[in-house]
Structure formats: C-alpha cells, structure tokens
Design a protein around this motif. Structure first.
Motif, short mmCIF file in Angstrom:
data_model
loop_
_atom_site.label_atom_id
_atom_site.label_comp_id
_atom_site.label_asym_id
_atom_site.label_seq_id
_atom_site.Cartn_x
_atom_site.Cartn_y
_atom_site.Cartn_z
N ILE A 1 0.84 -1.20 0.00
CA ILE A 1 0.00 0.00 0.00
C ILE A 1 0.88 1.25 0.00
O ILE A 1 0.61 2.20 -0.74
CB ILE A 1 -0.98 -0.02 1.19
N CYS A 2 1.92 1.23 0.82
CA CYS A 2 2.84 2.38 0.85
C CYS A 2 3.51 2.56 -0.51
O CYS A 2 3.63 3.68 -1.01
CB CYS A 2 3.91 2.18 1.92
N GLY A 3 3.94 1.48 -1.10
CA GLY A 3 4.61 1.56 -2.40
C GLY A 3 3.70 2.00 -3.51
O GLY A 3 4.13 2.61 -4.49
N TYR A 4 2.42 1.70 -3.39
CA TYR A 4 1.47 2.07 -4.44
C TYR A 4 1.03 3.53 -4.34
O TYR A 4 0.91 4.21 -5.35
CB TYR A 4 0.25 1.15 -4.37
N PHE A 5 0.80 3.98 -3.11
CA PHE A 5 0.21 5.31 -2.95
C PHE A 5 1.19 6.43 -2.65
O PHE A 5 0.87 7.59 -2.87
CB PHE A 5 -0.86 5.27 -1.85
N VAL A 6 2.37 6.13 -2.12
CA VAL A 6 3.33 7.18 -1.78
C VAL A 6 4.27 7.39 -2.96
O VAL A 6 4.96 6.46 -3.38
CB VAL A 6 4.13 6.80 -0.51
N PRO A 7 4.29 8.60 -3.51
CA PRO A 7 5.17 8.88 -4.64
C PRO A 7 6.64 8.68 -4.27
O PRO A 7 7.08 9.04 -3.18
CB PRO A 7 4.90 10.35 -4.97
N GLY A 8 7.38 8.06 -5.15
CA GLY A 8 8.80 7.85 -4.92
C GLY A 8 9.13 6.55 -4.21
O GLY A 8 10.30 6.22 -4.05
N LEU A 9 8.12 5.82 -3.78
CA LEU A 9 8.37 4.55 -3.09
C LEU A 9 7.90 3.36 -3.93
O LEU A 9 7.42 2.36 -3.41
CB LEU A 9 7.66 4.54 -1.73
N ASN A 10 8.06 3.46 -5.24
CA ASN A 10 7.63 2.39 -6.14
C ASN A 10 8.32 1.07 -5.85
O ASN A 10 7.74 0.01 -6.03
CB ASN A 10 7.88 2.78 -7.59
N LEU A 11 9.55 1.14 -5.39
CA LEU A 11 10.30 -0.08 -5.09
C LEU A 11 9.63 -0.87 -3.96
O LEU A 11 9.70 -2.10 -3.93
CB LEU A 11 11.74 0.27 -4.72
N PHE A 12 8.95 -0.18 -3.06
CA PHE A 12 8.25 -0.87 -1.97
C PHE A 12 7.18 -1.81 -2.49
O PHE A 12 6.91 -2.86 -1.91
CB PHE A 12 7.62 0.15 -1.02
N PHE A 13 6.55 -1.44 -3.61
CA PHE A 13 5.52 -2.30 -4.19
C PHE A 13 6.14 -3.62 -4.66
O PHE A 13 5.57 -4.68 -4.45
CB PHE A 13 4.84 -1.58 -5.36
N VAL A 14 7.31 -3.55 -5.24
CA VAL A 14 8.03 -4.75 -5.67
C VAL A 14 8.47 -5.56 -4.46
O VAL A 14 8.32 -6.80 -4.42
CB VAL A 14 9.24 -4.37 -6.55
#
Length: 72
Positions: free
Chosen positions: A28-41
């Motif tokens: 959720i953090c990786g999806y909604f917080v800009p700049g944290l795309n790596l968290f989604f992976v």
C-alpha cells in the motif's frame, strides 16, 4: 483476512501470516506514496516468501501424514 484467520488459528508458523500482513502494508505504501515504487516490488517478494513458507509447512505436514499412514 486469510492472514489474520491463519494467525488466530495458529496452523502456520507465526512468521507466515506476519509476512502476508507486512506485504500488504508495504505494498500500500509503495502504491500510494510517490517515490516509493520499489516498496511495491518488495511487497511482492515478502508475500512470495510467506506463501512459500506456508507451502513448505503444508507439504511437510502432508508428508508426515503419509509416512504415518504407510507405517501403520
């Protein structure tokens, strides 16, 4: 829901549902917080590790059950 249910039922090692819940939070953090795309992976990797752990537990329990049936 499945992670919470399996945690309450205590049928899997505690780290498995913890990884599933953690992967949801990180995803959720990786999806909604800009700049944290790596968290989604990373959340996908965490989920995969938890799922593999659940599979190993179920597989080993089934193997143990089969060993008992064969030896009886």
């Amino acid at each position: 829901m499945f992670a919470v249910g399996s945690w309450i039922a205590n049928k899997l090692p505690q780290w498995v549902p913890a990884f599933w819940i953690l992967s949801t939070i990180v995803g959720i953090c990786g999806y909604f917080v800009p700049g944290l795309n790596l968290f989604f992976v990373i959340s996908g990797v965490i989920f995969g590790i938890g799922f593999a752990g659940a599979g190993i537990k179920v597989w080993s329990a089934k193997s143990e059950q089969l060993r008992r049936e064969i030896s009886a």
